[in-house]
Design a protein around this motif. Structure first.
Motif, PDB file in Angstrom:
ATOM      1  N   ASN A 487       2.479 -10.962  -4.326  1.00  0.00           N
ATOM      2  CA  ASN A 487       1.306 -11.102  -3.465  1.00  0.00           C
ATOM      3  C   ASN A 487       0.044 -10.796  -4.295  1.00  0.00           C
ATOM      4  OD1 ASN A 487      -0.873 -10.436  -1.620  1.00  0.00           O
ATOM      5  ND2 ASN A 487       0.665 -10.414   0.006  1.00  0.00           N
ATOM      6  N   TRP A 488      -0.780 -11.843  -4.528  1.00  0.00           N
ATOM      7  CA  TRP A 488      -1.944 -11.675  -5.392  1.00  0.00           C
ATOM      8  C   TRP A 488      -3.021 -10.816  -4.728  1.00  0.00           C
ATOM      9  CZ3 TRP A 488      -2.404 -12.766 -10.437  1.00  0.00           C
ATOM     10  CH2 TRP A 488      -1.443 -13.600 -11.006  1.00  0.00           C
ATOM     11  N   ALA A 489      -3.192 -10.961  -3.411  1.00  0.00           N
ATOM     12  CA  ALA A 489      -4.212 -10.165  -2.711  1.00  0.00           C
ATOM     13  C   ALA A 489      -3.886  -8.676  -2.800  1.00  0.00           C
ATOM     14  CB  ALA A 489      -4.318 -10.619  -1.256  1.00  0.00           C
ATOM     15  N   ALA A 490      -2.595  -8.337  -2.580  1.00  0.00           N
ATOM     16  CA  ALA A 490      -2.174  -6.940  -2.675  1.00  0.00           C
ATOM     17  C   ALA A 490      -2.315  -6.434  -4.110  1.00  0.00           C
ATOM     18  CB  ALA A 490      -0.727  -6.797  -2.193  1.00  0.00           C
ATOM     19  N   THR A 491      -2.019  -7.301  -5.062  1.00  0.00           N
ATOM     20  CA  THR A 491      -2.150  -6.927  -6.476  1.00  0.00           C
ATOM     21  C   THR A 491      -3.599  -6.622  -6.823  1.00  0.00           C
ATOM     22  OG1 THR A 491      -0.255  -8.318  -7.074  1.00  0.00           O
ATOM     23  CG2 THR A 491      -1.759  -7.703  -8.853  1.00  0.00           C
ATOM     24  N   ALA A 492      -4.527  -7.456  -6.319  1.00  0.00           N
ATOM     25  CA  ALA A 492      -5.952  -7.212  -6.561  1.00  0.00           C
ATOM     26  C   ALA A 492      -6.391  -5.872  -5.995  1.00  0.00           C
ATOM     27  CB  ALA A 492      -6.776  -8.352  -5.947  1.00  0.00           C
ATOM     28  N   ARG A 493      -5.896  -5.545  -4.779  1.00  0.00           N
ATOM     29  CA  ARG A 493      -6.247  -4.249  -4.175  1.00  0.00           C
ATOM     30  C   ARG A 493      -5.698  -3.096  -5.003  1.00  0.00           C
ATOM     31  NH1 ARG A 493      -5.147  -7.223   0.597  1.00  0.00           N
ATOM     32  NH2 ARG A 493      -3.001  -6.430   0.675  1.00  0.00           N
TER      33      ARG A 493
END
Length: 512
Positions: A487-493
């Motif tokens: 999950n890229w969004a979770a990774t960014a967070r």
């Protein structure tokens, strides 16, 4: 689900907010992808019977450097000829131009939803938007009229962007010369690259091209100095006249004067007829003197006279001949040092370097290696007549971590050799260039060549800081991405990064 007025307004604002900026095109694709819930999208410009990607989303980063010739890609040809939106059947037998170029989807997109939106301006095709989805019914909720509206917004905005770009170039040129600039449209030169260094170079070319100033192109071997010379000529008032090439390094001193200035019959043994030299052939046009630093000293004095007075004498003749020639010279030598060493005339150096241009080495063109790799891989695919040829993420990371002492020429040769090896070792009709196909692995960071099995691993001590940084970023992002189930969004967070910045970083270092 359908397109709301809010969706369309957001899309329109995204592409009109800074039309000449590539980031705006990327933001448009991101908005389209989120609005249509597609898995991949591309904004393409149509020019010279081919589509050139302006922005991509959900595709391998090297796609941005590829050039898709219509005759080789049936789906894109169908979009170009349709004049209206094209919905391809989910089981269409037409090969998809992005086969193997969507991460984690294997070599072929067998069954998927695919729509093409041709972009028209005044009835002419100027580009296209392609959208792909892994679910065959993914776009059924969107009506044709909604997609036509989206296509119209993108077409109008792209048309404005191209017009603004053209006007900006004309404005720069008009500051230098009042005559109308004639552009040579036959086989136009394309300089691949969006880095800060390349944008600065392109601006310099636009400034000097419309003048008649002599230009001295400086740069390391393999940086593309000849391409720069061609670009200056094509953008100049002399574009309809000849661009004559002479490699001074390959010029034997015994015939050098004849090559430059010509000779008359009987001037020397073997002169059985009159011959025009390079200057005469370039009259009213441009003479490109490559490797000017290799020109013999005796010939430098005669060249200086032509530059000073505009007249020359053929070997064996006592008559003067007037010529009007613009000189573009190039060298990988430091001519100032050559002057100090007595190997190059100071007065000739100053005549040639009225407008010096430094072509940046590849290692200083951040992000351009990925674009150039895509460009050369597509060219190799065409030359080798392969159905599909692609780079895996480790290969892109390896290419971006190498210093490229031979610059663009070395990159092109390395990729061509790798493509040939991939073809020889593959048992299918889809070819993948992997790290083992490169011949410089011993000089590149081994942690890039060998994908880490688990967790971060110690970095080799023989890396440059740039290489070590890229290696660590690649390892750590992939580790955190795995921990967040892809999950890229979770990774960014987790990394405390803006999502858009993370996507751009991942593309640049070749893991997305």
């Amino acid at each position: 689900m359908s397109l709301s007025q809010t969706d369309l307004t957001r899309i329109a604002l995204d592409i009109t907010a800074g039309l000449s900026d590539h980031d705006r095109f990327s933001r448009l694709l991101d908005t389209i992808r989120q609005t249509l819930h597609c898995d991949a999208a591309a904004l393409l410009q149509f020019t010279g019977q081919q589509f050139n990607p302006l922005a991509i989303d959900g595709l391998s980063p090297d796609v941005l450097g590829r050039r898709f010739i219509l005759s080789e890609h049936p789906r894109l040809e169908a979009i170009a000829r349709a004049g209206d939106i094209v919905r391809f059947p989910a089981d269409s037998e037409l090969p998809d131009p992005y086969d193997g170029l969507i991460p984690h989807q294997g070599d072929h997109l067998v069954v998927h939803a695919c729509i093409g939106l041709p972009l028209l301006a005044n009835g002419d095709l100027i580009g296209a938007v392609t959208i792909d989805g892994f679910d065959p019914q993914q776009f059924n909720a969107f009506s044709d009229n909604e997609l036509r509206t989206l296509s119209a917004i993108a077409a109008a905005s792209l048309s404005n962007a191209l017009m603004i770009d053209k006007l900006e170039k004309q404005a720069v040129q008009s500051q230098e010369v009042t005559t109308v600039t004639r552009i040579n449209t036959d086989a136009p030169v394309e300089m691949i690259g969006q880095s800060t260094a390349m944008n600065a170079l392109k601006n310099e070319l636009n400034v000097v091209a419309s003048t008649d100033l002599n230009v001295l192109i400086l740069g390391e071997t393999g940086t593309g100095k000849e391409l720069v010379a061609q670009s200056i000529h094509q953008l100049s008032n002399r574009a309809k006249q000849a661009l004559v090439y002479l490699n001074c390094a390959a010029l034997p001193e015994s015939v050098a004067e004849s090559e430059l200035f010509g000779h008359v019959k009987g001037a020397f043994t073997g002169a059985i007829s009159h011959r025009s030299g390079k200057f005469e052939k370039a009259d009213n046009g441009t003479l490109f003197l490559d490797e000017i630093g290799e020109l013999p000293l005796g010939l430098q004095a005669k060249l200086l006279r032509v530059l000073q007075y505009g007249d020359l004498q053929k070997v064996g003749s006592d008559k003067s001949l007037k010529v009007d020639v613009r000189i573009i010279a190039a060298t990988n030598k430091d001519l100032k040092q050559e002057v100090l060493a007595g190997r190059f005339r100071a007065d000739l150096y100053h005549r040639l370097s009225v407008f010096p241009i430094m072509v940046p080495p590849l290692r200083e063109r951040d992000g351009d290696i990925t674009l150039l790799s895509g460009f050369f891989v597509e060219r190799c695919r065409q030359k080798l007549t392969l159905k599909s040829l692609r780079l895996d993420s480790q290969s892109l990371a390896l290419l971006n971590g190498y210093d490229w002492p031979g610059n663009i020429r070395e990159l092109e040769h390395v990729l061509h050799r790798a493509a040939v090896l991939s073809r020889a070792q593959s048992t299918s009709d889809s070819y993948l260039i992997a790290p083992q196909h490169f011949d410089f692995q011993a000089e590149a960071p081994q942690s890039i060549v060998s994908k880490p099995k688990s967790g971060a691993k110690a970095l080799p001590s023989n890396q440059t800081l740039k290489q070590a940084t890229a290696t660590f970023q690649s390892q750590y992002i992939q580790q955190v991405l795995t921990e967040n189930q892809g999950n890229w969004a979770a990774t960014a967070r987790a990394l405390a990064l803006d999502s858009g910045n993370l996507h751009r970083l991942a593309k640049r270092i070749g893991i997305k």
